[in-house]
Design a protein around this motif. Structure first.
Motif, PDB file in Angstrom:
ATOM      1  N   UNK A 448     -20.047  31.935 119.072  1.00 26.49           N
ATOM      2  CA  UNK A 448     -19.069  30.860 119.283  1.00 26.49           C
ATOM      3  C   UNK A 448     -17.875  31.386 120.066  1.00 26.49           C
ATOM      4  N   UNK A 449     -17.503  30.674 121.110  1.00 26.62           N
ATOM      5  CA  UNK A 449     -16.356  31.038 121.932  1.00 26.62           C
ATOM      6  C   UNK A 449     -15.433  29.827 122.047  1.00 26.62           C
ATOM      7  N   UNK A 595     -16.042  26.225 123.757  1.00 25.18           N
ATOM      8  CA  UNK A 595     -15.224  25.014 123.719  1.00 25.18           C
ATOM      9  C   UNK A 595     -13.925  25.227 124.491  1.00 25.18           C
ATOM     10  N   UNK A 596     -13.456  24.158 125.098  1.00 24.35           N
ATOM     11  CA  UNK A 596     -12.177  24.210 125.811  1.00 24.35           C
ATOM     12  C   UNK A 596     -11.246  23.143 125.252  1.00 24.35           C
ATOM     13  N   UNK A 597      -9.957  23.332 125.508  1.00 20.05           N
ATOM     14  CA  UNK A 597      -8.949  22.398 125.027  1.00 20.05           C
ATOM     15  C   UNK A 597      -8.821  21.183 125.928  1.00 20.05           C
ATOM     16  N   UNK A 598      -7.831  20.367 125.638  1.00 19.48           N
ATOM     17  CA  UNK A 598      -7.620  19.130 126.372  1.00 19.48           C
ATOM     18  C   UNK A 598      -6.479  19.280 127.367  1.00 19.48           C
ATOM     19  N   UNK A 634      -9.744  27.747 136.673  1.00 23.20           N
ATOM     20  CA  UNK A 634     -10.066  29.142 136.381  1.00 23.20           C
ATOM     21  C   UNK A 634      -8.840  29.922 135.911  1.00 23.20           C
ATOM     22  N   UNK A 635      -7.672  29.569 136.431  1.00 23.14           N
ATOM     23  CA  UNK A 635      -6.455  30.334 136.139  1.00 23.14           C
ATOM     24  C   UNK A 635      -5.895  30.037 134.756  1.00 23.14           C
ATOM     25  N   UNK A 636      -6.323  28.944 134.148  1.00 20.63           N
ATOM     26  CA  UNK A 636      -5.767  28.506 132.874  1.00 20.63           C
ATOM     27  C   UNK A 636      -6.613  29.020 131.723  1.00 20.63           C
ATOM     28  N   UNK A 637      -5.975  29.474 130.674  1.00 21.29           N
ATOM     29  CA  UNK A 637      -6.694  29.882 129.473  1.00 21.29           C
ATOM     30  C   UNK A 637      -7.154  28.608 128.765  1.00 21.29           C
ATOM     31  N   UNK A 638      -8.420  28.281 128.948  1.00 20.50           N
ATOM     32  CA  UNK A 638      -8.945  26.996 128.483  1.00 20.50           C
ATOM     33  C   UNK A 638      -9.025  26.896 126.962  1.00 20.50           C
ATOM     34  N   UNK A 639      -8.827  27.999 126.243  1.00 22.42           N
ATOM     35  CA  UNK A 639      -8.998  27.969 124.789  1.00 22.42           C
ATOM     36  C   UNK A 639      -7.926  27.129 124.093  1.00 22.42           C
ATOM     37  N   UNK A 640      -6.782  26.945 124.753  1.00 18.81           N
ATOM     38  CA  UNK A 640      -5.736  26.087 124.205  1.00 18.81           C
ATOM     39  C   UNK A 640      -5.608  24.834 125.046  1.00 18.81           C
ATOM     40  N   UNK A 641      -4.466  24.187 124.934  1.00 18.33           N
ATOM     41  CA  UNK A 641      -4.227  23.018 125.778  1.00 18.33           C
ATOM     42  C   UNK A 641      -4.098  23.466 127.235  1.00 18.33           C
ATOM     43  N   UNK A 642      -4.554  22.627 128.147  1.00 20.44           N
ATOM     44  CA  UNK A 642      -4.615  22.974 129.565  1.00 20.44           C
ATOM     45  C   UNK A 642      -3.580  22.136 130.302  1.00 20.44           C
ATOM     46  N   UNK A 643      -2.497  22.776 130.700  1.00 23.48           N
ATOM     47  CA  UNK A 643      -1.388  22.048 131.319  1.00 23.48           C
ATOM     48  C   UNK A 643      -1.646  21.822 132.806  1.00 23.48           C
ATOM     49  N   UNK A 708     -18.941  37.513 132.091  1.00 23.58           N
ATOM     50  CA  UNK A 708     -19.879  37.539 130.956  1.00 23.58           C
ATOM     51  C   UNK A 708     -19.213  37.002 129.690  1.00 23.58           C
ATOM     52  N   UNK A 709     -17.932  37.289 129.525  1.00 22.07           N
ATOM     53  CA  UNK A 709     -17.197  36.866 128.327  1.00 22.07           C
ATOM     54  C   UNK A 709     -16.489  35.523 128.514  1.00 22.07           C
ATOM     55  N   UNK A 710     -16.690  34.880 129.659  1.00 21.20           N
ATOM     56  CA  UNK A 710     -16.074  33.579 129.962  1.00 21.20           C
ATOM     57  C   UNK A 710     -14.542  33.657 129.971  1.00 21.20           C
TER      58      UNK A 710
END
Length: 939
Positions: A448-449, A595-598, A634-643, A708-710
């Motif tokens: 899970x990522x 999973x990615x944020x909103x 690509x530049x945004x850390x998708x794990x949280x909210x994506x501004x 590889x680690x997304x």
């Protein structure tokens, strides 16, 4: 006599490339897409990758309704980056997109367009739904393609395709064969606007104001209750419940206590004289404050278990209801006694089953009390709340009444409040065939990522009720069952019949079931069986894509390597896919889940038309180009909210230009370079060039690992930093002199070009999954033989190794250069010098650093881009020497070089003018123009 000035421009190796400086993406990208489509680029890529190990990313189907929004763009671009990076890593990574086509939104859209009478011809209505969905798919597909997302766009999986629908019925048959299906009369979330049960994933919670009431349930045998509690005092005895859904009281069949909670019998006067009322002891003070009671006394105590089985009177019906025990009773609010209506709540239903309580549901599908409902027949449940409160007041059963704002389940489509309503529905049981335990075991096998996804979905599966899979709608895959009219049992040939239905659906879509005369399949038995008219929950449709798409398409395979969706899909597609897969084959449909944020605006607010902060992807690509949007993703850390905002995208456009200009410099300086003829072996390359290759090699390992680690934002940061600092801030600046001024076929120049070539080959691959249009464009301008597309290449094997690096400490030189540049900038501002080549610098360094600098000899000046660079011991430094805060062991003095400037290389050297044939040139330029050429070893 006037000084002679000769034009030596023709003797320089000036950069030249057809790769344009300006991306002009908004115009160029559509042209590239058209060319790729015309040449069948995707099919050629598939043929090229045939035979490789597969990597399968399964597409979670977007709903075929409406234009795509920025969240869609994030999702599809992330998927594309994964697929393309795995392709370059050497996998066969096909991407088959999909669309979810059945369900209520399309029903409503068509009904709104054609009118409610449209449903009077069900076949025509379903065809109108199909046509609507087709148009939506066409529009969304065009937008996804415009984003540069590569895939099998004209052979997608579509849940309304007859083949998909037929295979869904076959999968349903396997679920039945494995013992997971049952029909039950259970409370489900019911949308009165949909006229249907809703799945958990179709429920969202919003604030709602409800009437919060405290109600007396009088004890039938007060003496027994008093005796069990060893209670005293005076006044009638009752149990107080608290609820925010008065409309459920007509269906009340019990009052639940918790066996281990301490209960108190409280004597007080709330306006009807002395009375004794039961509460959880911990909630007594809160209740008294709520009622405005100042004086009260506890006249008896007991655990809830002591009171089990005692009878109470319903507050307005002639009905006795028992005290029961339930684990769901808490001390969070209310009275500690819970009004229990098995027909209107999941926990109430479970208690009702345990105590064999009547299962009564007096509410119709439209939210109106059924005919025959005493006192409230024909009233809508929410409007009846007021009437029920009035009845309680009239009968002296109301202790307290106030409005309460609280979180309440709403339909995610209509945004209207739901009710819990017991109806006959079809369920996939979570426990009857071990589905829950098997699913939880499979969850632990999945990567899970981010990692917290595991505990999130595990908690949801652990606590979820049985899955209600039936819906009472027109547009969807049928539940094609025959049920015995008397016993309710499925036909004994159900598996065989489902296959027969599937064959018909393959030919005539779902209409085949709805038009079917049961006698065609059942013969003489037809009169004994009822044909089910419900349809399957749309989460079954999309959740079975592992069976109907992955399991049927020869390009794909089960399990998929990755499912990638927004974080809300732990309760949606990830879960429906998991449960159906485990129900069919006892295994998860995926090896990994990401999973990615909103998306939110720069202030962290959700996108909203009313706020005016919506960023439409169509507008962005038409103005800036898809590659800028892709770079932002690509530049945004998708794990949280994506501004995202216009300002953020403008910054991305600046970053894009930096990356493009770096590539353009590399390509332009490969002018005249043929990799087959001019490459220099690493061992023979100049020291700085070997250093540059080693920097690229180290970065490539980081990039590969990040893909590889997304960790796509790491790639952006590292590659951008490499372009700005290592290349733009040092290497590319330093090599300009050597690249431009040395002889065209000299070792010094070919070594430099070799390094640039290897870096360009590698960098195009690093960035291709993100900046797909730009890298494909650059790929065509890179010299040498190569495949049609960068995605037909794999990670570049950068030649050489760390052992090829010379003893020059280029990291130390880089830091020294930065310090020198800061001093020269001060001189420039004071108009002492123009460019850095006007300067002569002296470096005073401690022994360790001095030895590193002296190793370069006269070539130190090229590394510092000055006309002279002297190195002396730190002890000889003058008092006015500049000391840089970043390099503590270094002091620097600088002045304007006193000599003439060479018109060819712009260095100020003492030997300018000493050659009578070329009086405007310095000595080394004379060698490069008229001699054997200068020799370089390091820089």
């Amino acid at each position: 006599m006037e000084k002679r000035v000769t034009d030596y421009k023709h003797t320089l190796n000036l950069p030249e490339t057809d790769f344009p400086m300006r991306g002009n993406l908004a115009q160029r990208e559509p042209e590239m897409l058209k060319r790729w489509e015309d040449e069948g680029r995707y099919a050629k890529l598939r043929a090229h990758c045939e035979g490789r190990e597969k990597f399968i990313l399964a597409d979670g189907p977007p709903y075929a309704n409406g234009d795509i929004h920025i969240g869609h763009a994030v999702n599809k671009i992330l998927k594309d980056i994964v697929v393309k990076s795995r392709t370059i890593a050497g996998f066969d990574a096909p991407y088959v997109p999909g669309w979810d086509c059945h369900g209520l939104p399309i029903e409503h859209a068509v009904e709104k367009k054609l009118g409610k009478q449209a449903k009077q011809d069900p076949r025509a209505f379903r065809e109108a739904c199909r046509e609507f969905a087709r148009k939506q798919i066409d529009g969304q597909r065009a937008d996804f393609i415009r984003l540069g997302v590569t895939g099998d766009w004209f052979r997608p999986y579509v849940t309304m395709d007859p083949q998909y629908e037929a295979d869904e019925i076959r999968a349903f048959a396997k679920i039945i064969e494995n013992g997971h299906l049952y029909k039950g009369f259970k409370p489900v979330h019911w949308c009165m606007d949909c006229g249907s049960a809703l799945a958990e994933a179709e429920v969202e919670y919003q604030d709602k104001t409800s009437p919060a009431i405290d109600v007396r349930f009088p004890a039938v045998d007060g003496e027994t209750l008093l005796r069990r509690m060893e209670a005293a005092g005076e006044g009638p005895v009752s149990v107080a419940i608290w609820t925010t859904t008065p409309w459920t009281l007509p269906a009340n069949q019990a009052v639940a206590l918790h066996a281990e909670i301490d209960y108190a019998l409280v004597e007080f006067d709330a306006g009807q004289g002395r009375e004794r009322v039961l509460f959880a002891e911990e909630l007594v003070k809160n209740a008294m404050q709520r009622y405005g009671v100042g004086k009260f006394s506890i006249v008896g105590r007991a655990k809830g278990s002591v009171l089990e089985g005692l009878k109470l009177r319903h507050p307005f019906y002639d009905r006795e209801v028992p005290i029961v025990l339930g684990e769901h009773v808490t001390l969070e609010s209310g009275t500690g006694a819970v009004h229990t209506a098995p027909g209107h709540g999941q926990e109430d239903f479970a208690v009702g089953v345990e105590y064999k309580l009547p299962l009564e549901n007096p509410v119709g599908s439209n939210g109106v009390f059924l005919e025959g409902t005493e006192l409230f027949a024909g009233e809508h449940v929410f409007k009846a709340n007021k009437h029920i409160v009035e009845v309680l007041q009239e009968r002296g059963m109301l202790l307290h009444h106030e409005p309460l704002q609280h979180s309440y389940p709403h339909c995610w489509r209509h945004k209207t409040p739901l009710i819990f309503r017991a109806t006959p529905q079809w369920f996939i049981g979570m426990d009857q065939a071990g589905l829950r335990d098997k699913a939880r075991a499979e969850i632990r096998k999945v990567k899970w990522t981010p990692a917290w996804g595991e505990s999130r979905i595990d908690g949801m599966v652990e606590g979820r009720p049985d899955w209600c899979i039936s819906r009472q709608r027109a547009w969807g895959v049928p539940i094609p069952l025959f049920v015995h009219a008397q016993t309710g049992e499925l036909h004994p040939r159900t598996s065989e019949l489902l296959e027969e239905v599937a064959k018909r659906v393959e030919k005539d879509s779902i209409d085949a079931w709805f038009d079917l005369d049961p006698r065609e399949l059942l013969g003489n038995d037809a009169g004994e069986y009822e044909k089910v008219t419900d349809i399957l929950d749309v989460w079954v449709d999309s959740g079975l894509s592992h069976y109907c798409s992955l399991g049927k398409n020869p390009q794909l395979q089960v399990p998929a390597d990755l499912y990638l969706e927004g974080s809300d899909q732990h309760r949606g597609w990830f879960q429906s896919s998991l449960l159906t897969s485990v129900a069919i084959r006892d295994a998860a449909p995926y090896k990994g889940v990401l999973t990615h944020g909103f998306t939110v605006d720069a202030k962290g607010r959700k996108m909203s038309k009313s706020l005016g902060n919506v960023v439409a992807p169509q507008k962005v690509v038409n103005a800036m180009g898809a590659d800028v949007l892709r770079l932002w993703v690509a530049a945004t850390d998708y794990r949280g909210e994506i501004a995202v905002s216009d300002e953020i995208l403008k910054r991305m456009a600046d970053s894009y230009r930096r990356l493009r200009n770096t590539l353009r410099f590399l390509l332009a300086n490969l002018n005249g370079f043929d990799p087959a003829k001019h490459q220099v072996e690493p061992a023979n390359m100049l020291s700085l060039d070997r250093w540059a290759l080693e920097q690229a090699r180290g970065l490539q390992e980081t990039v590969k690992r990040a893909y590889e680690d997304y960790e796509f934002h790491v790639i952006y940061q590292k590659v951008h930093n490499f372009c700005v600092v290592d290349l733009g801030g040092f290497y590319l600046d330093v090599i300009k002199d050597r690249q431009y001024t040395t002889q065209a076929d000299s070792l010094a120049r070919r070594s430099c070009q070799t390094a640039l070539y290897h870096i360009a080959e590698a960098m195009l691959r690093w960035l291709a999954p993100v900046l797909s249009f730009t890298m494909e464009e650059a790929w065509e301008h890179l010299p040498g033989e190569r495949p049609l597309s960068v995605f037909m290449a794999e990670w570049y094997d950068i030649p050489g190794s760390a052992k090829d690096i010379t003893d020059i400490d280029w990291e130390a030189v880089l830091h020294v250069r930065q310090a020198v540049s800061r001093l020269l900038e001060k001189l420039r501002k004071d108009d002492v010098i123009g460019s850095s080549l006007d300067a002569e610098v002296t470096l005073y360094a401690d022994d360790g650093l001095r030895e590193k600098l002296e190793a370069l000899g006269d070539e130190l000046r090229f590394a510092l881009i000055t006309s002279y660079a002297h190195v002396k011991p730190a002890a000889e430094r003058p008092d006015e020497a500049y000391r840089d805060a970043e390099v503590a062991e270094l002091w620097v003095t600088a002045k304007r070089a006193p000599h003439e400037k060479c018109v060819r290389c712009w260095h100020r050297r003492e030997d300018v003018g000493t050659n009578h044939e070329h009086p405007e040139l310095c000595g080394r330029c004379v060698q490069n123009v008229a001699g054997d050429g200068e020799e370089r070893r390091y820089a």
